[in-house]
Write a protein that holds these residues in place. Structure first.
Motif, mmCIF file in Angstrom:
data_model
loop_
_atom_site.group_PDB
_atom_site.id
_atom_site.type_symbol
_atom_site.label_atom_id
_atom_site.label_comp_id
_atom_site.label_asym_id
_atom_site.label_seq_id
_atom_site.Cartn_x
_atom_site.Cartn_y
_atom_site.Cartn_z
ATOM 1 N N LEU A 425 0.828 -1.201 0.000
ATOM 2 C CA LEU A 425 0.000 0.000 0.000
ATOM 3 C C LEU A 425 0.866 1.256 0.000
ATOM 4 C CD1 LEU A 425 -2.765 -1.058 2.562
ATOM 5 C CD2 LEU A 425 -2.999 -0.841 0.085
ATOM 6 N N PRO A 426 0.385 2.336 -0.579
ATOM 7 C CA PRO A 426 1.154 3.585 -0.614
ATOM 8 C C PRO A 426 1.514 4.058 0.785
ATOM 9 C CG PRO A 426 -0.723 3.703 -2.101
ATOM 10 C CD PRO A 426 -0.888 2.437 -1.313
ATOM 11 N N GLY A 427 2.768 4.442 0.947
ATOM 12 C CA GLY A 427 3.228 4.968 2.224
ATOM 13 C C GLY A 427 3.681 3.925 3.216
ATOM 14 N N VAL A 428 3.530 2.638 2.875
ATOM 15 C CA VAL A 428 3.902 1.566 3.802
ATOM 16 C C VAL A 428 5.267 1.009 3.405
ATOM 17 C CG1 VAL A 428 3.297 -0.702 4.729
ATOM 18 C CG2 VAL A 428 1.499 0.971 4.230
ATOM 19 N N ALA A 429 6.215 1.080 4.307
ATOM 20 C CA ALA A 429 7.553 0.543 4.042
ATOM 21 C C ALA A 429 7.662 -0.917 4.441
ATOM 22 C CB ALA A 429 8.594 1.359 4.804
ATOM 23 N N ASP A 430 6.908 -1.318 5.437
ATOM 24 C CA ASP A 430 6.955 -2.697 5.910
ATOM 25 C C ASP A 430 5.663 -2.963 6.682
ATOM 26 O OD1 ASP A 430 9.658 -4.655 7.496
ATOM 27 O OD2 ASP A 430 7.920 -5.243 6.269
ATOM 28 N N ALA A 431 5.311 -4.254 6.830
ATOM 29 C CA ALA A 431 4.060 -4.574 7.525
ATOM 30 C C ALA A 431 4.132 -5.973 8.103
ATOM 31 C CB ALA A 431 2.865 -4.462 6.571
ATOM 32 N N ALA A 432 3.431 -6.180 9.195
ATOM 33 C CA ALA A 432 3.312 -7.502 9.808
ATOM 34 C C ALA A 432 1.944 -7.619 10.462
ATOM 35 C CB ALA A 432 4.415 -7.744 10.831
ATOM 36 N N MET A 433 1.442 -8.848 10.515
ATOM 37 C CA MET A 433 0.160 -9.145 11.146
ATOM 38 C C MET A 433 0.411 -10.140 12.279
ATOM 39 S SD MET A 433 -3.239 -10.851 9.327
ATOM 40 C CE MET A 433 -3.791 -9.377 8.469
ATOM 41 N N VAL A 434 -0.047 -9.823 13.465
ATOM 42 C CA VAL A 434 0.167 -10.696 14.610
ATOM 43 C C VAL A 434 -1.148 -10.876 15.365
ATOM 44 C CG1 VAL A 434 2.606 -10.112 14.906
ATOM 45 C CG2 VAL A 434 0.860 -8.755 16.096
ATOM 46 N N GLY A 435 -1.176 -11.888 16.239
ATOM 47 C CA GLY A 435 -2.338 -12.139 17.068
ATOM 48 C C GLY A 435 -1.998 -11.930 18.537
ATOM 49 N N VAL A 436 -2.854 -11.185 19.215
ATOM 50 C CA VAL A 436 -2.718 -10.991 20.661
ATOM 51 C C VAL A 436 -3.758 -11.881 21.326
ATOM 52 C CG1 VAL A 436 -2.816 -9.344 22.567
ATOM 53 C CG2 VAL A 436 -1.928 -8.622 20.337
ATOM 54 N N PRO A 451 5.625 3.408 8.506
ATOM 55 C CA PRO A 451 5.503 4.496 7.524
ATOM 56 C C PRO A 451 6.837 4.758 6.830
ATOM 57 C CG PRO A 451 4.586 5.136 9.663
ATOM 58 C CD PRO A 451 5.377 3.881 9.879
ATOM 59 N N GLU A 452 6.757 5.038 5.555
ATOM 60 C CA GLU A 452 7.974 5.398 4.826
ATOM 61 C C GLU A 452 8.586 6.650 5.443
ATOM 62 O OE1 GLU A 452 6.751 5.827 0.799
ATOM 63 O OE2 GLU A 452 6.800 3.668 0.374
ATOM 64 N N GLY A 453 9.895 6.582 5.721
ATOM 65 C CA GLY A 453 10.594 7.733 6.260
ATOM 66 C C GLY A 453 10.389 7.993 7.730
ATOM 67 N N ALA A 454 9.690 7.089 8.438
ATOM 68 C CA ALA A 454 9.421 7.307 9.858
ATOM 69 C C ALA A 454 10.671 7.033 10.684
ATOM 70 C CB ALA A 454 8.291 6.393 10.323
ATOM 71 N N PRO A 455 10.880 7.746 11.774
ATOM 72 C CA PRO A 455 12.010 7.443 12.661
ATOM 73 C C PRO A 455 11.821 6.070 13.296
ATOM 74 C CG PRO A 455 10.522 9.028 13.686
ATOM 75 C CD PRO A 455 10.061 8.865 12.272
ATOM 76 N N GLU A 456 12.916 5.351 13.490
ATOM 77 C CA GLU A 456 12.838 3.996 14.002
ATOM 78 C C GLU A 456 12.302 3.929 15.432
ATOM 79 O OE1 GLU A 456 16.329 1.734 11.428
ATOM 80 O OE2 GLU A 456 16.322 1.657 13.624
ATOM 81 N N ASP A 457 12.374 5.031 16.160
ATOM 82 C CA ASP A 457 11.888 5.017 17.538
ATOM 83 C C ASP A 457 10.423 5.433 17.660
ATOM 84 O OD1 ASP A 457 13.339 8.219 18.668
ATOM 85 O OD2 ASP A 457 12.186 7.644 16.875
ATOM 86 N N LEU A 458 9.705 5.514 16.530
ATOM 87 C CA LEU A 458 8.274 5.844 16.578
ATOM 88 C C LEU A 458 7.541 4.744 17.333
ATOM 89 C CD1 LEU A 458 5.824 7.598 15.568
ATOM 90 C CD2 LEU A 458 5.710 5.998 13.629
ATOM 91 N N VAL A 488 -1.835 -0.346 13.748
ATOM 92 C CA VAL A 488 -0.958 0.625 14.397
ATOM 93 C C VAL A 488 0.189 0.955 13.452
ATOM 94 C CG1 VAL A 488 -1.513 -0.253 16.698
ATOM 95 C CG2 VAL A 488 0.530 -1.080 15.524
ATOM 96 N N ALA A 489 0.700 2.156 13.572
ATOM 97 C CA ALA A 489 1.944 2.530 12.893
ATOM 98 C C ALA A 489 3.081 2.403 13.900
ATOM 99 C CB ALA A 489 1.856 3.956 12.363
ATOM 100 N N ILE A 490 4.247 1.979 13.405
ATOM 101 C CA ILE A 490 5.395 1.789 14.278
ATOM 102 C C ILE A 490 6.660 2.103 13.487
ATOM 103 C CG2 ILE A 490 5.694 -0.668 13.731
ATOM 104 C CD1 ILE A 490 6.213 -1.108 16.758
ATOM 105 N N GLY A 491 7.708 2.554 14.180
ATOM 106 C CA GLY A 491 8.918 2.994 13.489
ATOM 107 C C GLY A 491 9.680 1.879 12.815
ATOM 108 N N ALA A 492 9.661 0.683 13.386
ATOM 109 C CA ALA A 492 10.369 -0.456 12.797
ATOM 110 C C ALA A 492 9.802 -1.737 13.393
ATOM 111 C CB ALA A 492 11.872 -0.370 13.068
ATOM 112 N N LEU A 493 9.807 -2.790 12.594
ATOM 113 C CA LEU A 493 9.384 -4.094 13.099
ATOM 114 C C LEU A 493 10.547 -4.728 13.851
ATOM 115 C CD1 LEU A 493 7.502 -5.603 10.018
ATOM 116 C CD2 LEU A 493 6.524 -4.340 11.953
ATOM 117 N N PRO A 494 10.307 -5.255 15.051
ATOM 118 C CA PRO A 494 11.379 -5.968 15.734
ATOM 119 C C PRO A 494 11.807 -7.191 14.927
ATOM 120 C CG PRO A 494 9.347 -5.964 17.047
ATOM 121 C CD PRO A 494 9.061 -5.256 15.782
#
Length: 516
Positions: A425-436, A451-458, A488-494
């Motif tokens: 999708l536009p603007g998405v640099a990476d994505a993951a789906m998890v279950g809680v 998000p593309e260009g987001a700081p990693e500590d977001l 949710v948006a997050i700065g980086a996937l662990p």
């Protein structure tokens, strides 16, 4: 499957067979109505192998029509109109049905004028007759405006003078089940009459269904074994879900000997009873002596609560999948006392051949679906479940998941099908789906997007504009049964290891505080 139902209509002719919407058909009446309707369909031009896009809610009419289609040699493709327009179109393009079956009310409310009103109230129904402009239409329910010209009415089909139809071929394809997938490649399981019959016989035996037993369910794969056993299948009002409306569902148990529910549905009813007791209500009395559970993992605490509230009931836990149902059925008491690592899911069904390959459960046998529609003409010889398991004699214990698969309600969600779509999708640099996991073993599905260009500590942020845009875009892209409970948006996937694979456990820990 079909012959077993028809044999039951002869063997148990005088017993009540099915009740719903204030109507009851005895077995003899059910058999006659199936034969008359099948004759009407054949006379109207339905041919062996014809497919029917089926959108009739669970009801007496729905059961009669579905069985009559199979008796006429047709195939049922259950269509979920809430899947979103793109996915719905992709599924119909794959199934290529020649017929549709829908309620007159659906045609009415999806007509242009009323459709606009429904959309303004948040209900977006497709223009049903336009989905398959060249298909023949079958309509159930009251005569209402909006039905396509030339549509066949079920009540008229059911008055057709019966004639001898060719015997049903057990090897004939009978049922298409849309299980998951994206708009590009929907995944559809194809069952024959024989594969369905093998599974239904196992369910009948595993649940201990018997003549006269009053079985409350809206699930076809429980209701049909009940009919085959000579039980009395009772349908709840259309759309009534015990998980969503336990207070309205509980009174139905007063006229039931057996019920089928998801773990979430049973949990909701038990909580409702607990609240009533805390408020000083009189002790709840019920004649229920069989509680069958399926569609999600059944954990011991839920079984203990059920037996406390229904001490005279047998608990049966059904483990299966769209490709082969059931795989195993567990007695609740046995499950409570099972020892060792893993989740004991029961004794392997008699029609299932189960083996372990490199730790993974692999299944075959008479109950296995013939194929995936998108892979035809290649047929299934076995199915790799993605579950890590142990087999001790005929006792099956699950040890975990080999694939990244989530379970929510009755839906298996294979994240590998959806993550690439979300990441594109536009603007998405990476994505993951998890279950809680929640308290009863269900997964709350969370999508994390970078998000593309987001700081990693977001930090994880469900209010981020990209999270909201992705949440709005997904209904048109992926199976509605896989839609996330939260984005949710997050700065980086662990990530972990030399291969830098997503660390799903760490991601769950990051997003769990945002899941209500």
């Amino acid at each position: 499957m079909l012959e077993a139902v028809l044999a039951a209509t002869r063997e148990h002719a005088a017993l009540p067979a099915i009740t719903g919407g204030g109507r009851t058909l005895h077995f003899a009446q059910l058999g006659e109505r199936i034969e008359r309707t099948a004759t009407g369909l054949a006379d109207a031009g339905m041919r062996p192998g014809d497919r029917v896009a089926f959108s009739v809610r669970p009801s007496v009419d729905a059961v009669v029509l579905a069985l009559a289609v199979c008796r006429a040699g047709g195939q049922i493709a259950f269509v979920d109109l809430g899947a979103g327009p793109e996915l719905l179109a992709a599924r119909l393009a794959l199934a290529q049905p020649q017929w549709t079956a829908a309620e007159s009310l659906l045609h009415l409310v999806s007509a242009p004028g009323l459709r606009r009103i429904a959309r303004s109230r948040g209900v977006d129904l497709p223009a049903y007759r336009e989905l398959l402009p060249n298909a023949r239409h079958i309509v159930t329910g009251r005569a209402l405006p909006g039905a396509p010209r030339g549509a066949l009415r079920l009540d008229r089909l059911a008055r057709t003078a019966p004639r001898a139809l060719p015997p049903a071929d057990p090897a004939a394809d009978a049922l298409l089940i849309f299980t998951s997938g994206t708009t590009g490649e929907p995944k559809t399981v194809l069952h024959t009459l024989a594969s369905l019959g093998a599974g239904l016989a196992d369910i009948r035996a595993g649940l201990g269904l018997e003549p006269g037993l009053r079985v409350l369910t809206d699930q076809l794969m429980i209701g049909l074994p009940a009919l085959i056993a000579g039980s009395h299948w009772t349908l709840p009002p259309a759309g009534l879900d015990p998980a969503a409306s336990p207070a309205r569902y509980l009174p139905l148990l007063g006229a039931a000997d057996a019920i089928f529910a998801s773990p979430a549905g049973l949990d909701a009813m038990l909580r409702e009873l607990d609240e009533r007791r805390a408020a000083g209500a009189e002790r709840y009395e019920s004649a229920v002596r069989l509680i069958a559970l399926g569609g999600a993992p059944v954990l011991p605490p839920l079984i203990e609560r059920a037996l406390t509230r229904f001490p005279d009931a047998r608990i049966r836990c059904v483990y299966g999948m769209s490709e082969i149902l059931p795989v195993a059925i567990a007695d609740g008491a046995e499950k409570l006392h099972a020892s060792g690592e893993g989740d004991y899911v029961g004794r392997v069904a008699s029609s299932v051949d189960a083996r372990i390959d490199d730790g993974e459960l692999v299944l075959a046998g008479p109950g296995l679906a013939r194929a995936y529609v998108h892979e035809l003409p290649r047929e299934l010889g076995e199915v790799r479940t993605g579950d890590l398991a142990r087999i001790d004699g005929d006792r099956l214990t699950l040890l975990g998941r080999k694939k990244d698969m989530l379970l929510r309600g009755t839906q298996n969600i294979y994240v590998g099908l959806y993550e690439p779509v979300i990441a594109s999708l536009p603007g998405v640099a990476d994505a993951a789906m998890v279950g809680v996991p929640d308290a009863i073993g269900d997964d709350r599905v969370v999508v994390a997007v970078v998000p593309e260009g987001a700081p990693e500590d977001l930090p994880a942020d469900p209010a981020h504009p990209l999270a909201r845009r992705v949440a709005a875009a997904l209904p048109g892209l992926i199976d509605h049964g896989a839609l996330p409970d939260l984005v949710v948006a997050i700065g980086a996937l662990p990530r972990r290891g030399r291969m830098r694979k997503p660390d799903r456990g760490a991601l769950v820990a990051l997003v769990a505080p945002h899941v209500s």
